[in-house]
Motif scaffolding. Sequence first.
Motif, PDB file in Angstrom:
ATOM      1  N   THR A  56       0.801  -1.142   0.159  1.00 49.71           N
ATOM      2  CA  THR A  56       0.139   0.047  -0.020  1.00 49.71           C
ATOM      3  C   THR A  56       0.838   1.114   0.002  1.00 49.71           C
ATOM      4  N   PRO A  57       0.241   2.232  -0.566  1.00 49.12           N
ATOM      5  CA  PRO A  57       1.440   3.619  -0.765  1.00 49.12           C
ATOM      6  C   PRO A  57       1.973   3.878   0.697  1.00 49.12           C
ATOM      7  N   THR A  58       1.207   3.713   1.635  1.00 53.02           N
ATOM      8  CA  THR A  58       1.935   4.280   3.007  1.00 53.02           C
ATOM      9  C   THR A  58       2.928   3.143   3.678  1.00 53.02           C
ATOM     10  N   ASN A  59       2.951   1.885   3.178  1.00 49.68           N
ATOM     11  CA  ASN A  59       3.552   0.840   3.893  1.00 49.68           C
ATOM     12  C   ASN A  59       4.715   0.428   2.612  1.00 49.68           C
ATOM     13  N   MET A  72      11.847  -2.706   2.272  1.00 48.65           N
ATOM     14  CA  MET A  72      13.237  -2.617   3.212  1.00 48.65           C
ATOM     15  C   MET A  72      13.402  -3.417   4.387  1.00 48.65           C
ATOM     16  N   ASP A  73      12.299  -3.985   4.853  1.00 49.20           N
ATOM     17  CA  ASP A  73      12.304  -4.885   6.002  1.00 49.20           C
ATOM     18  C   ASP A  73      12.802  -6.208   5.591  1.00 49.20           C
ATOM     19  N   LYS A  74      12.360  -6.718   4.531  1.00 46.72           N
ATOM     20  CA  LYS A  74      12.826  -8.234   4.439  1.00 46.72           C
ATOM     21  C   LYS A  74      13.643  -8.440   2.834  1.00 46.72           C
ATOM     22  N   PHE A  75      13.236  -7.583   2.150  1.00 47.84           N
ATOM     23  CA  PHE A  75      13.460  -7.799   0.616  1.00 47.84           C
ATOM     24  C   PHE A  75      14.599  -7.052  -0.126  1.00 47.84           C
ATOM     25  N   LYS A 135      17.412   4.477  -1.352  1.00 48.02           N
ATOM     26  CA  LYS A 135      16.812   5.783  -0.783  1.00 48.02           C
ATOM     27  C   LYS A 135      15.151   5.676  -1.175  1.00 48.02           C
ATOM     28  N   LYS A 136      14.616   6.439  -0.260  1.00 48.89           N
ATOM     29  CA  LYS A 136      13.024   6.654  -0.455  1.00 48.89           C
ATOM     30  C   LYS A 136      12.901   7.930  -1.084  1.00 48.89           C
ATOM     31  N   ASN A 137      13.051   7.780  -2.468  1.00 51.19           N
ATOM     32  CA  ASN A 137      12.836   9.083  -3.210  1.00 51.19           C
ATOM     33  C   ASN A 137      12.199   9.046  -4.579  1.00 51.19           C
TER      34      ASN A 137
END
Length: 69
Positions: A8-11, A17-20, A67-69
């Motif tokens: 989802t856009p928020t997550n 990044m948490d696992k993949f 990076k989250k960009n």
Amino acid sequence: ICHAADLTPTNAYASLMDKFVDTKSAETSILYERLIGKLSPQMPMGAAKNPGNLNNLVLAWIKQGAKKN
């Protein structure tokens, strides 16, 4: 991956990044290994392989710190 992560856009970013995604070892990131067919199921599921340049762009993004960009 898309089926095992909350995209989802928020997550989406945090979920990937948490696992993949492994910025310390980009070539062994689950995301990248699925894109290149090293891990099964290959992405995209049920579709033609990605063009090599897309896989290379993803690898470069991971190597640069994802990076989250």
